[in-house]
Design an enzyme around this catalytic site. Structure first.
Site, PDB file in Angstrom:
ATOM      1  CE1 TYR A  76      22.577 116.195 -71.751  1.00  0.00           C
ATOM      2  CE2 TYR A  76      22.491 117.887 -73.568  1.00  0.00           C
ATOM      3  CZ  TYR A  76      23.194 117.358 -72.425  1.00  0.00           C
ATOM      4  OH  TYR A  76      24.561 117.729 -72.394  1.00  0.00           O
ATOM      5  CG  HIS A  95      25.301 124.718 -71.014  1.00  0.00           C
ATOM      6  ND1 HIS A  95      25.289 123.600 -70.540  1.00  0.00           N
ATOM      7  CD2 HIS A  95      26.557 124.772 -71.846  1.00  0.00           C
ATOM      8  CE1 HIS A  95      26.286 122.755 -70.922  1.00  0.00           C
ATOM      9  NE2 HIS A  95      26.961 123.414 -71.893  1.00  0.00           N
ATOM     10  CG  ASP A 118      29.370 115.149 -65.390  1.00  0.00           C
ATOM     11  OD1 ASP A 118      30.160 115.969 -66.117  1.00  0.00           O
ATOM     12  OD2 ASP A 118      28.811 114.231 -66.121  1.00  0.00           O
ATOM     13  CD  GLU A 178      28.658 118.628 -77.145  1.00  0.00           C
ATOM     14  OE1 GLU A 178      28.538 120.035 -76.962  1.00  0.00           O
ATOM     15  OE2 GLU A 178      28.582 117.974 -76.076  1.00  0.00           O
ATOM     16  CG  ASN A 210      27.381 112.013 -63.855  1.00  0.00           C
ATOM     17  OD1 ASN A 210      27.060 111.475 -62.692  1.00  0.00           O
ATOM     18  ND2 ASN A 210      27.012 112.916 -64.528  1.00  0.00           N
ATOM     19  CG  ASP A 258      25.503 117.884 -76.334  1.00  0.00           C
ATOM     20  OD1 ASP A 258      25.333 116.893 -77.337  1.00  0.00           O
ATOM     21  OD2 ASP A 258      25.828 117.811 -75.367  1.00  0.00           O
ATOM     22  CG  HIS A 290      32.433 117.276 -71.420  1.00  0.00           C
ATOM     23  ND1 HIS A 290      32.261 116.135 -70.794  1.00  0.00           N
ATOM     24  CD2 HIS A 290      31.434 117.768 -71.630  1.00  0.00           C
ATOM     25  CE1 HIS A 290      31.175 115.969 -70.286  1.00  0.00           C
ATOM     26  NE2 HIS A 290      30.472 116.913 -71.030  1.00  0.00           N
ATOM     27  CG  HIS A 335      23.512 114.196 -75.039  1.00  0.00           C
ATOM     28  ND1 HIS A 335      23.061 113.007 -73.964  1.00  0.00           N
ATOM     29  CD2 HIS A 335      24.220 114.701 -74.292  1.00  0.00           C
ATOM     30  CE1 HIS A 335      24.000 113.328 -73.131  1.00  0.00           C
ATOM     31  NE2 HIS A 335      24.814 114.200 -72.948  1.00  0.00           N
ATOM     32  CD  GLU A 338      29.981 121.703 -72.451  1.00  0.00           C
ATOM     33  OE1 GLU A 338      30.945 120.753 -72.187  1.00  0.00           O
ATOM     34  OE2 GLU A 338      28.795 121.421 -72.503  1.00  0.00           O
TER      35      GLU A 338
END
Ligand code: EZ4
Ligand code: CO
Length: 405
Positions: free
Chosen positions: A159, A122, A318, A238, A37, A212, A314, A214, A341
């Site tokens: 995010y 999600h 993307d 995560e 990505n 997450d 993951h 991030h 996920e």
């Protein structure tokens, strides 16, 4: 059998995907995902200029030798661009081997270890209430595990959440230059603990929750967050902190029993060897596309299994559906599989380009029995959506200091 030609396609059905097609003199072909990505064209150039010329005329059944040739044979090992190129070729070769054998790839890996693949979905909301309403919808759809992300009051964007435009801002598509976002750890701490308190109050103890971070926290901050979230019993936290220095996670681990997951940006076993071997994590999240394909993920899974680390690949939007297919075959086989996920099968344009027969029921995904990876790529449909330059955001603290996105 010989590799006759290899083509690389870049299409943008809402976001960019790099697809590799390996064609043989037997008429059988295989597909692979090489999407990085925001750096798509670097992989395309690497493939076209440096990888493909070395592979023409080789026997595609020697997957292992081709993997070793592309890894050891370049001198400049590892790295996201190199490993995504290797990954795509590797997936395509497994696809070919399955088609030639008349078997789905998971049968070549060792067969099924489970009936289906447990997914986590999600829920991304503009407020805690909004996130919980979205969680409710997912629970009604049958999901048993859900990642919760909620906008942080006082920050313009967070995010995983994109205000009133889209619920997942990476799908925004075209941007001339990387957008900049601000980050505040103190503001985050207040809201994230409240999010999980409210989620447990509303949904009880049955549903599994993921979050997450991030990589926005320092190790000691992650240690504190892990402790604060212990009472809400997360399936895992995560990307709590960056782990370029893998010792970072021993700081987190010393302080909390909240399970830890990491790995979506990792390219090889070397990025997570210490995390796994020292049992500093519970889930390894490497993706087939970014960590060297099925051949490499199978090895990482086996290595992880002796240290009680489960796989949780993951599954962001993307990664192309070809990567999802590769994960499905790995997941159904991997003895130490944890969870996958899942953000859905994408928009209509995407479904028109990448065709597959996986099904989702009650939060589980089920395999297609098609030979190979079981996925088709419609070149004509793909050509309707040409590449568009696009970047992921960058992140700054409120005083302007550049931070981890
Ligand atoms: O931000 O894949 O768990 N999922 C994630 C992703 C990543 C993107 C980056 O390209 O963290 O959404
Ligand atoms: Co992530």
């Amino acid at each position: 059998m010989k590799i006759e030609a290899i083509k690389v396609f870049v299409c943008s059905p809402g976001r960019n995907f790099v697809t590799v097609k390996v064609m043989t003199d037997a008429g059988v072909y295989g597909l692979g995902d090489a999407t990085v990505n925001g750096r798509e064209m670097a992989v395309v150039t690497y493939l076209e200029e440096h990888v493909i010329p070395c592979l023409i005329g080789r026997d595609p059944s020697n997957i292992e030798d081709i993997w070793q040739y592309l890894y050891k044979g370049v001198y400049w090992r590892k790295g996201p661009i190199n490993m995504a190129a290797i990954a795509a070729i590797d997936m395509a070769l497994w696809d070919i081997k399955g088609k030639v054998a008349g078997l789905p790839v998971y049968q070549l890996l060792g067969g099924k270890s489970r009936k289906g693949v447990t997914l986590y979905a999600h829920a991304n909301g503009e407020s805690i209430a909004d996130t919980l309403d979205k969680t409710q919808v997912l629970i009604e759809q049958g999901f048993k595990a859900i990642r919760l992300q909620s906008a942080i009051p006082g920050l313009k964007v967070t995010y995983g959440v994109l205000g009133d435009k889209k619920d997942y801002y990476e799908l925004q598509g075209n941007r001339p230059l990387p957008p900049e976002e601000e980050w505040s750890t103190p503001k985050y701490f207040n809201s994230v603990v409240e999010l999980f308190r409210a989620a447990r109050e509303r949904f009880g103890d049955e549903i599994q929750f993921v979050h997450d971070v991030h990589s926005r926290l320092t190790p000691i901050e992650s240690a504190k967050l892990g402790k604060l979230l212990e009472e809400f019993n997360l399936l895992f936290l995560e990307d709590a902190s960056m782990a370029e220095n893998q010792d970072n996670f021993s700081i987190i681990r010393q302080h909390t029993t909240t399970p830890l997951a990491i790995g979506e940006t990792y390219n090889t076993i070397w990025d997570c060897k210490d995390l796994i071997q020292n049992q500093l994590i519970d889930y390894i999240r490497v993706a087939a596309t970014h960590a060297g394909g099925i051949t490499a993920l199978r090895r990482i899974a086996d290595f992880s299994s002796i240290y009680n680390v489960k796989t949780a690949p993951h599954g962001a939007p993307d990664l192309s559906p070809i990567c999802f297919a590769a994960h499905m075959h790995l997941n159904i086989w991997t003895p130490n599989f944890g969870i996958q996920e899942f953000v859905g099968f994408g928009n209509e344009q995407l479904k028109q380009i990448f065709k597959h027969e996986y099904s989702v029921k009650n939060g589980m995904a089920y395999m297609s029995e098609a030979p190979g990876l079981g996925i088709e790529f419609d070149e004509e449909a793909a050509s309707q959506y040409p590449y568009k330059r696009s970047y992921l955001p960058v992140s700054r603290l409120e005083d302007g200091t550049l931070w981890n996105w």
